[in-house]
Write a protein that holds these residues in place. Structure first.
Motif, PDB file in Angstrom:
ATOM      1  N   GLU A   1       5.576  -1.218   3.298  1.00 55.97           N
ATOM      2  CA  GLU A   1       5.825  -2.654   3.223  1.00 55.97           C
ATOM      3  C   GLU A   1       7.120  -2.958   2.480  1.00 55.97           C
ATOM      4  OE1 GLU A   1       2.478  -4.747   1.713  1.00 55.97           O
ATOM      5  OE2 GLU A   1       1.150  -4.156   3.358  1.00 55.97           O
ATOM      6  N   GLU A   2       7.428  -2.165   1.469  1.00 58.03           N
ATOM      7  CA  GLU A   2       8.697  -2.313   0.758  1.00 58.03           C
ATOM      8  C   GLU A   2       9.841  -1.670   1.533  1.00 58.03           C
ATOM      9  OE1 GLU A   2       9.522  -3.837  -1.954  1.00 58.03           O
ATOM     10  OE2 GLU A   2       7.679  -4.217  -3.075  1.00 58.03           O
ATOM     11  N   GLY A   3       9.502  -0.727   2.423  1.00 62.04           N
ATOM     12  CA  GLY A   3      10.527   0.025   3.135  1.00 62.04           C
ATOM     13  C   GLY A   3      11.248   1.004   2.236  1.00 62.04           C
ATOM     14  N   SER A   4      10.517   1.578   1.257  1.00 62.23           N
ATOM     15  CA  SER A   4      11.203   2.400   0.260  1.00 62.23           C
ATOM     16  C   SER A   4      10.293   3.473  -0.310  1.00 62.23           C
ATOM     17  CB  SER A   4      11.705   1.510  -0.883  1.00 62.23           C
ATOM     18  OG  SER A   4      10.612   0.901  -1.552  1.00 62.23           O
ATOM     19  N   TRP A   5      10.920   4.435  -0.988  1.00 61.87           N
ATOM     20  CA  TRP A   5      10.220   5.420  -1.790  1.00 61.87           C
ATOM     21  C   TRP A   5      11.110   5.759  -2.994  1.00 61.87           C
ATOM     22  CZ3 TRP A   5      12.320  10.405  -2.447  1.00 61.87           C
ATOM     23  CH2 TRP A   5      13.343  10.768  -1.560  1.00 61.87           C
ATOM     24  N   ALA A   6      10.541   6.466  -3.970  1.00 63.79           N
ATOM     25  CA  ALA A   6      11.267   6.678  -5.225  1.00 63.79           C
ATOM     26  C   ALA A   6      11.236   8.141  -5.647  1.00 63.79           C
ATOM     27  CB  ALA A   6      10.681   5.801  -6.331  1.00 63.79           C
ATOM     28  N   LEU A   7      12.324   8.524  -6.309  1.00 65.53           N
ATOM     29  CA  LEU A   7      12.492   9.862  -6.881  1.00 65.53           C
ATOM     30  C   LEU A   7      12.840   9.705  -8.356  1.00 65.53           C
ATOM     31  CD1 LEU A   7      13.114  12.986  -6.759  1.00 65.53           C
ATOM     32  CD2 LEU A   7      15.452  12.338  -6.101  1.00 65.53           C
TER      33      LEU A   7
ATOM     34  N   MET B   1       0.845  -1.205   0.000  1.00 62.39           N
ATOM     35  CA  MET B   1       0.000   0.000   0.000  1.00 62.39           C
ATOM     36  C   MET B   1       0.876   1.250   0.000  1.00 62.39           C
ATOM     37  SD  MET B   1      -2.945   1.105   2.737  1.00 62.39           S
ATOM     38  CE  MET B   1      -3.820   2.640   2.547  1.00 62.39           C
ATOM     39  N   THR B   2       0.502   2.211  -0.842  1.00 62.51           N
ATOM     40  CA  THR B   2       1.272   3.446  -0.956  1.00 62.51           C
ATOM     41  C   THR B   2       0.805   4.461   0.074  1.00 62.51           C
ATOM     42  OG1 THR B   2       1.511   3.058  -3.325  1.00 62.51           O
ATOM     43  CG2 THR B   2       2.038   5.255  -2.528  1.00 62.51           C
ATOM     44  N   GLU B   3       1.737   5.087   0.743  1.00 63.97           N
ATOM     45  CA  GLU B   3       1.446   6.036   1.818  1.00 63.97           C
ATOM     46  C   GLU B   3       1.210   7.437   1.241  1.00 63.97           C
ATOM     47  OE1 GLU B   3       0.757   6.943   5.795  1.00 63.97           O
ATOM     48  OE2 GLU B   3       1.184   4.975   4.898  1.00 63.97           O
TER      49      GLU B   3
ATOM     50  N   ARG C   1      13.310  20.557 -16.225  1.00 58.96           N
ATOM     51  CA  ARG C   1      13.610  19.509 -15.252  1.00 58.96           C
ATOM     52  C   ARG C   1      12.309  19.004 -14.636  1.00 58.96           C
ATOM     53  NH1 ARG C   1      18.112  20.780 -10.796  1.00 58.96           N
ATOM     54  NH2 ARG C   1      19.262  20.894 -12.774  1.00 58.96           N
ATOM     55  N   ASP C   2      12.085  17.728 -14.707  1.00 58.98           N
ATOM     56  CA  ASP C   2      10.915  17.108 -14.096  1.00 58.98           C
ATOM     57  C   ASP C   2      11.361  16.280 -12.898  1.00 58.98           C
ATOM     58  OD1 ASP C   2       9.280  18.200 -16.028  1.00 58.98           O
ATOM     59  OD2 ASP C   2       9.164  16.380 -17.229  1.00 58.98           O
ATOM     60  N   ILE C   3      10.723  16.494 -11.763  1.00 57.15           N
ATOM     61  CA  ILE C   3      11.010  15.741 -10.543  1.00 57.15           C
ATOM     62  C   ILE C   3       9.700  15.178 -10.009  1.00 57.15           C
ATOM     63  CG2 ILE C   3      11.748  15.947  -8.132  1.00 57.15           C
ATOM     64  CD1 ILE C   3      13.891  17.883  -9.061  1.00 57.15           C
ATOM     65  N   VAL C   4       9.704  13.880  -9.752  1.00 58.03           N
ATOM     66  CA  VAL C   4       8.515  13.198  -9.248  1.00 58.03           C
ATOM     67  C   VAL C   4       8.918  12.388  -8.016  1.00 58.03           C
ATOM     68  CG1 VAL C   4       6.602  11.645  -9.770  1.00 58.03           C
ATOM     69  CG2 VAL C   4       7.629  13.008 -11.613  1.00 58.03           C
ATOM     70  N   VAL C   5       8.226  12.615  -6.900  1.00 60.66           N
ATOM     71  CA  VAL C   5       8.398  11.816  -5.690  1.00 60.66           C
ATOM     72  C   VAL C   5       7.179  10.912  -5.576  1.00 60.66           C
ATOM     73  CG1 VAL C   5       8.656  11.847  -3.179  1.00 60.66           C
ATOM     74  CG2 VAL C   5       9.729  13.642  -4.574  1.00 60.66           C
ATOM     75  N   HIS C   6       7.404   9.601  -5.462  1.00 59.92           N
ATOM     76  CA  HIS C   6       6.273   8.674  -5.529  1.00 59.92           C
ATOM     77  C   HIS C   6       6.630   7.345  -4.858  1.00 59.92           C
ATOM     78  CE1 HIS C   6       8.074   6.163  -8.834  1.00 59.92           C
ATOM     79  NE2 HIS C   6       8.735   7.291  -9.049  1.00 59.92           N
ATOM     80  N   SER C   7       5.654   6.438  -4.845  1.00 62.85           N
ATOM     81  CA  SER C   7       5.846   5.058  -4.373  1.00 62.85           C
ATOM     82  C   SER C   7       6.402   5.004  -2.949  1.00 62.85           C
ATOM     83  CB  SER C   7       6.756   4.281  -5.338  1.00 62.85           C
ATOM     84  OG  SER C   7       6.211   4.257  -6.640  1.00 62.85           O
TER      85      SER C   7
END
Length: 304
Positions: free
Chosen positions: A148-154, A1-3, A138-144
């Motif tokens: 449960e994965e213990g992670s996030w993405a940039l 589940m995404t926070e 410049r495009d910047i996206v913070v997501h995911s």
């Protein structure tokens, strides 16, 4: 589940993203005061979901290293990296009149959703004498953000257009004569306690300096926290057709850093009025991941 995330914009200064009570990232676009460090936006601090710091800022060995930045160490005789400039036959020299900068001009898009931040920034690359050499989207996206994965993405992308009436020439210290010093392009500086960290790619733990691979992982162990963290740097599929092939620049012993070098061994030129594009993903994770876990994550998190 995404926070869900919380975004705070201090106008004229920085954008901060929080989740689960942790400040995950600050994107700072207000220029730092020291011109010698090549003024430009950067992402710092960067933290995992558990709050572990995974970026360095102005370390004593390289004051111009600031979290994650877009850089260009050798660009038509100018230095958009900051600090010492490599000169063939003279090693590194202090040449402040060679230091360029990247000016923040504004945001074309600023979209905050429950689980994602998307910004599109306009910048101008300005050489030391004040001439406008390039415009950047410049495009910047913070997501995911996934507990449960213990992670996030940039996700970080660049589209650069030559504003000059002559080609822009992109190189690196290696193209200028220094062996295995191809740093340029998107650059991450890790915290000092990541010195001695583990580096591996799709084929496992091997020497990745100057190699090509769709992704590279860096696992560091924190002081005081009894914990490890992992950063994964990945190419978007379209980078395979970019203006020039990329190689990994990575060090882990004394100066933990990774750069996705677009001009490691050879220079390339961008003709007047033309553009080039690259897109990357940085995954920030708690714990020490291995190559199997990285592959599973990348396969389950596609590119838009």
């Amino acid at each position: 589940m995404t926070e869900k995330i919380t975004v705070t914009h201090r106008h004229g200064e920085k954008i901060t993203v929080e989740a689960l009570g942790v400040e995950l990232l600050s994107y700072v676009y207000k220029p730092d005061p020291v011109a010698y460090e090549s003024q430009k936006p950067y992402a710092h601090p960067i933290r995992t979901l558990q709050g572990s710091p995974v970026s360095g800022y102005r370390p004593s060995d390289h004051r111009w290293h600031k979290g994650i930045q877009m850089t260009s160490s050798h660009l038509s005789g100018q230095n958009f990296w900051g600090g010492w400039t490599y000169v063939p036959g003279d090693w590194y020299q202090d040449l402040p009149d060679k230091i360029g900068r990247m000016r923040h001009d504004g945001f074309e898009d600023f979209t905050v959703e429950d689980e994602k931040l998307t910004i599109r920034e306009r910048l101008t690359w300005i050489e030391n004498g004040g001439e406008h050499w390039a415009s950047e989207q410049r495009d910047i996206v913070v997501h995911s953000v996934e507990p449960e994965e213990g992670s996030w993405a940039l996700d970080w992308s660049i589209r650069l257009t030559n504003l000059r009436d002559e080609p822009l020439r992109f190189g690196s210290p290696t193209t200028a004569g220094r062996e295995l010093a191809g740093y340029t392009g998107l650059h991450w500086r890790g915290p000092r306690d990541f010195g001695g960290g583990e580096v591996f790619g799709p084929d496992g733990a091997e020497e990745m300096m100057g190699k090509q691979a769709p992704w590279l992982a860096f696992v560091g162990e924190h002081d005081a926290l009894d914990a490890k963290s992992t950063l994964v740097f990945a190419h978007a599929p379209e980078n395979a057709n970019a203006i020039h092939e990329s190689h990994w620049f990575v060090r882990s012993d004394v100066t933990p850093m990774v750069a996705i070098s677009w001009a490691f061994f050879e220079e390339f030129g961008l003709p007047p009025g033309e553009s080039f594009s690259y897109r990357y993903r940085v995954i920030v994770a708690d714990g020490g991941w291995d190559s199997g876990r990285v592959e599973v994550y990348l396969k389950s998190h596609g590119w838009d």
